[in-house]
Each structure stands twice: as structure tokens, then as C-alpha cells.
Design a protein around this motif. Structure first.
Motif, PDB file in Angstrom:
ATOM      1  N   ALA A  79       0.841  -1.200   0.000  1.00  0.00           N
ATOM      2  CA  ALA A  79       0.000   0.000   0.000  1.00  0.00           C
ATOM      3  C   ALA A  79       0.872   1.244   0.000  1.00  0.00           C
ATOM      4  CB  ALA A  79      -0.919   0.007   1.221  1.00  0.00           C
ATOM      5  N   THR A  80       0.610   2.120  -0.958  1.00  0.00           N
ATOM      6  CA  THR A  80       1.287   3.420  -1.047  1.00  0.00           C
ATOM      7  C   THR A  80       0.242   4.496  -1.343  1.00  0.00           C
ATOM      8  OG1 THR A  80       1.756   3.045  -3.395  1.00  0.00           O
ATOM      9  CG2 THR A  80       3.493   2.491  -1.827  1.00  0.00           C
ATOM     10  N   ILE A 121      -4.498  -9.093   4.804  1.00  0.00           N
ATOM     11  CA  ILE A 121      -5.470  -8.001   4.924  1.00  0.00           C
ATOM     12  C   ILE A 121      -5.817  -7.513   3.520  1.00  0.00           C
ATOM     13  CG2 ILE A 121      -6.011  -5.791   5.996  1.00  0.00           C
ATOM     14  CD1 ILE A 121      -5.403  -8.035   7.975  1.00  0.00           C
ATOM     15  N   LYS A 122      -7.091  -7.658   3.123  1.00  0.00           N
ATOM     16  CA  LYS A 122      -7.521  -7.323   1.763  1.00  0.00           C
ATOM     17  C   LYS A 122      -8.381  -6.049   1.756  1.00  0.00           C
ATOM     18  CE  LYS A 122      -7.625 -12.188   0.380  1.00  0.00           C
ATOM     19  NZ  LYS A 122      -8.438 -13.272  -0.210  1.00  0.00           N
ATOM     20  N   ALA A 123      -8.417  -5.419   0.577  1.00  0.00           N
ATOM     21  CA  ALA A 123      -9.252  -4.225   0.401  1.00  0.00           C
ATOM     22  C   ALA A 123     -10.714  -4.632   0.288  1.00  0.00           C
ATOM     23  CB  ALA A 123      -8.823  -3.465  -0.847  1.00  0.00           C
ATOM     24  N   ALA A 124     -11.574  -3.932   1.011  1.00  0.00           N
ATOM     25  CA  ALA A 124     -12.996  -4.254   0.976  1.00  0.00           C
ATOM     26  C   ALA A 124     -13.683  -3.683  -0.262  1.00  0.00           C
ATOM     27  CB  ALA A 124     -13.675  -3.729   2.237  1.00  0.00           C
ATOM     28  N   GLN A 125     -13.125  -2.622  -0.871  1.00  0.00           N
ATOM     29  CA  GLN A 125     -13.724  -2.000  -2.047  1.00  0.00           C
ATOM     30  C   GLN A 125     -12.647  -1.393  -2.926  1.00  0.00           C
ATOM     31  OE1 GLN A 125     -16.264   1.153  -0.619  1.00  0.00           O
ATOM     32  NE2 GLN A 125     -14.556   2.477  -0.063  1.00  0.00           N
ATOM     33  N   SER A 126     -13.016  -1.154  -4.171  1.00  0.00           N
ATOM     34  CA  SER A 126     -12.091  -0.499  -5.090  1.00  0.00           C
ATOM     35  C   SER A 126     -11.988   0.973  -4.737  1.00  0.00           C
ATOM     36  CB  SER A 126     -12.575  -0.655  -6.534  1.00  0.00           C
ATOM     37  OG  SER A 126     -12.651  -2.017  -6.891  1.00  0.00           O
ATOM     38  N   GLY A 127     -10.855   1.570  -5.071  1.00  0.00           N
ATOM     39  CA  GLY A 127     -10.683   2.987  -4.786  1.00  0.00           C
ATOM     40  C   GLY A 127      -9.236   3.409  -4.881  1.00  0.00           C
ATOM     41  N   MET A 128      -8.883   4.402  -4.083  1.00  0.00           N
ATOM     42  CA  MET A 128      -7.523   4.937  -4.068  1.00  0.00           C
ATOM     43  C   MET A 128      -7.060   5.078  -2.633  1.00  0.00           C
ATOM     44  SD  MET A 128      -6.087   8.606  -5.477  1.00  0.00           S
ATOM     45  CE  MET A 128      -6.405   8.180  -7.182  1.00  0.00           C
ATOM     46  N   ILE A 129      -5.825   4.692  -2.395  1.00  0.00           N
ATOM     47  CA  ILE A 129      -5.245   4.826  -1.067  1.00  0.00           C
ATOM     48  C   ILE A 129      -4.832   6.278  -0.856  1.00  0.00           C
ATOM     49  CG2 ILE A 129      -3.363   4.114   0.457  1.00  0.00           C
ATOM     50  CD1 ILE A 129      -3.280   1.465  -1.060  1.00  0.00           C
ATOM     51  N   VAL A 130      -5.319   6.877   0.203  1.00  0.00           N
ATOM     52  CA  VAL A 130      -4.991   8.272   0.486  1.00  0.00           C
ATOM     53  C   VAL A 130      -4.097   8.422   1.710  1.00  0.00           C
ATOM     54  CG1 VAL A 130      -7.060   9.191  -0.612  1.00  0.00           C
ATOM     55  CG2 VAL A 130      -7.137   8.530   1.799  1.00  0.00           C
ATOM     56  N   GLY A 143      -7.110  -4.298  15.418  1.00  0.00           N
ATOM     57  CA  GLY A 143      -7.895  -3.072  15.357  1.00  0.00           C
ATOM     58  C   GLY A 143      -7.105  -1.831  15.013  1.00  0.00           C
ATOM     59  N   ASP A 144      -5.783  -1.939  14.953  1.00  0.00           N
ATOM     60  CA  ASP A 144      -4.974  -0.765  14.589  1.00  0.00           C
ATOM     61  C   ASP A 144      -5.223  -0.377  13.132  1.00  0.00           C
ATOM     62  OD1 ASP A 144      -3.919  -0.604  17.074  1.00  0.00           O
ATOM     63  OD2 ASP A 144      -1.914  -1.326  16.545  1.00  0.00           O
ATOM     64  N   LEU A 145      -5.249   0.939  12.868  1.00  0.00           N
ATOM     65  CA  LEU A 145      -5.453   1.455  11.510  1.00  0.00           C
ATOM     66  C   LEU A 145      -4.188   1.285  10.690  1.00  0.00           C
ATOM     67  CD1 LEU A 145      -7.340   2.978   9.541  1.00  0.00           C
ATOM     68  CD2 LEU A 145      -6.387   5.110  10.447  1.00  0.00           C
ATOM     69  N   LEU A 146      -4.354   0.669   9.510  1.00  0.00           N
ATOM     70  CA  LEU A 146      -3.213   0.448   8.624  1.00  0.00           C
ATOM     71  C   LEU A 146      -3.196   1.432   7.452  1.00  0.00           C
ATOM     72  CD1 LEU A 146      -3.304  -3.470   8.454  1.00  0.00           C
ATOM     73  CD2 LEU A 146      -2.060  -2.005  10.065  1.00  0.00           C
ATOM     74  N   ALA A 147      -4.369   1.684   6.853  1.00  0.00           N
ATOM     75  CA  ALA A 147      -4.446   2.583   5.696  1.00  0.00           C
ATOM     76  C   ALA A 147      -5.886   3.051   5.519  1.00  0.00           C
ATOM     77  CB  ALA A 147      -3.949   1.884   4.433  1.00  0.00           C
ATOM     78  N   THR A 148      -6.052   4.107   4.705  1.00  0.00           N
ATOM     79  CA  THR A 148      -7.371   4.656   4.394  1.00  0.00           C
ATOM     80  C   THR A 148      -7.568   4.668   2.886  1.00  0.00           C
ATOM     81  OG1 THR A 148      -7.284   6.062   6.361  1.00  0.00           O
ATOM     82  CG2 THR A 148      -8.930   6.602   4.677  1.00  0.00           C
ATOM     83  N   VAL A 149      -8.712   4.146   2.449  1.00  0.00           N
ATOM     84  CA  VAL A 149      -9.028   4.064   1.019  1.00  0.00           C
ATOM     85  C   VAL A 149     -10.307   4.846   0.762  1.00  0.00           C
ATOM     86  CG1 VAL A 149      -9.594   2.516  -0.902  1.00  0.00           C
ATOM     87  CG2 VAL A 149      -7.933   1.807   0.840  1.00  0.00           C
ATOM     88  N   ILE A 150     -10.311   5.642  -0.310  1.00  0.00           N
ATOM     89  CA  ILE A 150     -11.513   6.380  -0.692  1.00  0.00           C
ATOM     90  C   ILE A 150     -12.095   5.783  -1.963  1.00  0.00           C
ATOM     91  CG2 ILE A 150     -10.754   8.544   0.337  1.00  0.00           C
ATOM     92  CD1 ILE A 150     -10.058   9.471  -2.527  1.00  0.00           C
TER      93      ILE A 150
END
Length: 307
Positions: A79-80, A121-130, A143-150
Motif C-alpha cells: 500500500a502506497t 489483509i484485503k481491500a474491501a472496495q475499489s478505490g484509491m489509497i490516500v 484493530g490498529d489502523l493500517l491505511a485509508t481508502v476512498i
């Protein structure tokens, strides 16, 4: 008798001379009346619109938070920020600290156990990593936050509308959003939040835009809302309308014939793009209104139309 006739002739001559002089003086006075050169126009029908300009901020409503589901170390990070991803794509691989400590010893002792201690750990939806909060080698807990996807399709513009303009929303279902680079986006009002800012007294509206690509979050754009719309308005150029110093009385100079201008009081309406709406009176289409040379003209002034 003869003396009487001479006196009569003398009196008649004097009267005749006086009349001629008076007629010459009147003719001279009429010829010396000053005329003002003017230019004229006629009333036209046009659509006038009164608008208000506000600002709106871009935002993505749908955000997916990628979180760790076990305690352990990040063994792999795919993830970048700014990277587009698809649903089901593996973004992180976490190995438990126990598995990392004992390695593959358990499987060697009992191959049927198939112990790995690894979680993908897989992406639940398509989008862009912000945003990426963890990197390879970091220790994380469940439960720790790893990344945010929009979600790119969830882009909207948030407009904080003063509540005093709340009634004009019904006539602004279609809204144009102007970006700082000059690009125009067509938007529609998709909803509003049921709350008002207690200090600013503004209500947040959601504007959904179409065909929006690569627009960053937090971009400030301009939104123009129609406040009043008057179709088929009777309009005159701004130069044709005169006013007093306090601008509470307005009038125009109308020609009654080709050489006489009279003062006509008016009630003005909207003003837009150099045109002023005349609410009353209703002029005829062939009425000539002075646009140039009207300043300082008195009522029933003598004028001369310039072509």
C-alpha cells in the motif's frame, strides 16, 4: 382735420414699426434656444437573473479503513498513497509474533496441522489509497489502523449555505461548480444535513458532480446559485437611468417628439450585465429613451438626436 390725419398716420406707422421689431425679437429668441445633442434607445425584453456566489469544498463521502485483525508484525505492505486498488486486493500481510518466533517448527513436527500464523489483509472496495499509517516491520495490534481508502465515485462538494437563503434551494436543483483552474462541473443537489451551525447559521448541502476525475479532497470551488429570475423583463441600458444623490428616486428622459424630452419617474428592478429592469411604467416598444446627453437635462428640454 388735416392735422388729425397726420397724427393718425404717425400713430399707425409707430405701431407698425413696433410690431415688426417685436416679431424680429421673438424670432431671434426662438432661434437662440439651446438644444442638447443626445443619443436614444428603446426598451427591450430580456431575462434578468440575480445570483449569489458561495464556496464549496470537495470531499469523498465513502472511506474504507483498513485495520489489522490480529496482533503481530507486518510482513508485507503493498500500500502506497495515491495507488489505485481493486476490491479483494491484498494490501498487508501480518504474521503473529508466535509464528515469527518459532518459524515453521510446528509444521515440521505435524505437517497436518498447517500452521502459518499469517493473515492477509484485503481491500474491501475499489478505490484509491490516500493514507498509509503502517509500514513493513511494524508491530500492530488487533484493530490498529493500517491505511485509508476512498471511493472515487463518492466525490461531492460540501456547501455551507446561510440559512436565510434556504428557500432558494428549490429552484437550484442543478448547480454549476467552478473550479480554480476554470473547469466547470455540472452538479445536482443530492441532500442536506439536518443541522445548522450555531455560530455561522449555515446548513451543509451535498452537491453531487458528474464526470469528475482526479479532484483532490479539500479543493475550494465557487458555486453560483440563482436567487431571483425574471423572464421577459422590460430593460434599459444603465446609462439611460438617472437618480438623485440618495438614490431613492429614479427617472428617464423620454422624447415626446424629435426635439423635446420629458422627465418620467420609474421604479427599477434587477440589474445585471449593464441592464436595468424597469418595473413601471410600461413603455411602448417605439418610445425613445435618451442614453447619452441625458445628465442634467430639465423637464421639457430641447434636444437633437444624433445618429
Amino acid at each position: 382735420m388735416r392735422r388729425y390725419k397726420q397724427l393718425l398716420y404717425t400713430t399707425f406707422g409707430l405701431v407698425l414699426i413696433f410690431s415688426c421689431k417685436q416679431q424680429d425679437a421673438t424670432t431671434a429668441d426662438e432661434g437662440s434656444v439651446a438644444t442638447t445633442p443626445v443619443k436614444v434607445t428603446t426598451v427591450k425584453d430580456s431575462t434578468l437573473t440575480e445570483t449569489i456566489s458561495l464556496t464549496a469544498v470537495s470531499a469523498y463521502l465513502q472511506k474504507s479503513l483498513i485495520k489489522a485483525n490480529i496482533n503481530g508484525y507486518i510482513q508485507k505492505a503493498n500500500a502506497t498513497p495515491g495507488k489505485s486498488i481493486y476490491a479483494g486486493q491484498v494490501l498487508f500481510r501480518i504474521i503473529t509474533k508466535e509464528a515469527k518466533a518459532i518459524g515453521n517448527v510446528v509444521n515440521k513436527l505435524d505437517p497436518s496441522f498447517k500452521f502459518s500464523g499469517i493473515s492477509n489483509i484485503k481491500a474491501a472496495q475499489s478505490g484509491m489509497i490516500v493514507q498509509v499509517d503502517r509500514q513493513k516491520g511494524d508491530y500492530v495490534q488487533d484493530g490498529d489502523l493500517l491505511a485509508t481508502v476512498i471511493s472515487k465515485n463518492s466525490l461531492v462538494f460540501l456547501l455551507d449555505l446561510p440559512f436565510e437563503y434556504n428557500k432558494i434551494i428549490q429552484q437550484n436543483k442543478k448547480i454549476q461548480v467552478l473550479l480554480p483552474d476554470g473547469e466547470k462541473l455540472n452538479g445536482v443537489l443530492s441532500g442536506s444535513l439536518p443541522a445548522v451551525d450555531s455560530l455561522a447559521q449555515t446548513q451543509r448541502l451535498i452537491i453531487k458532480v458528474a464526470n469528475a476525475t482526479n479532484i483532490p479532497e479539500g479543493l475550494v470551488a465557487k458555486v453560483v446559485l440563482v436567487k431571483t429570475n425574471h423572464p421577459n423583463a422590460q430593460v434599459l441600458p444603465k446609462s439611460a437611468v438617472l437618480s438623485n444623490e440618495t438614490e431613492d428616486e429614479f427617472w428617464v428622459m423620454k422624447l415626446t417628439n424629435d426635439s423635446t424630452a420629458v422627465k418620467v419617474g420609474i421604479k427599477r428592478g434587477l440589474e445585471n450585465n449593464g441592464l436595468i429592469e424597469i418595473d413601471s411604467p410600461k413603455f411602448k416598444q417605439n418610445d425613445k429613451i435618451i442614453t447619452l446627453g441625458n445628465y442634467g437635462l430639465a423637464d421639457t428640454a430641447k434636444v437633437k438626436i444624433q445618429k
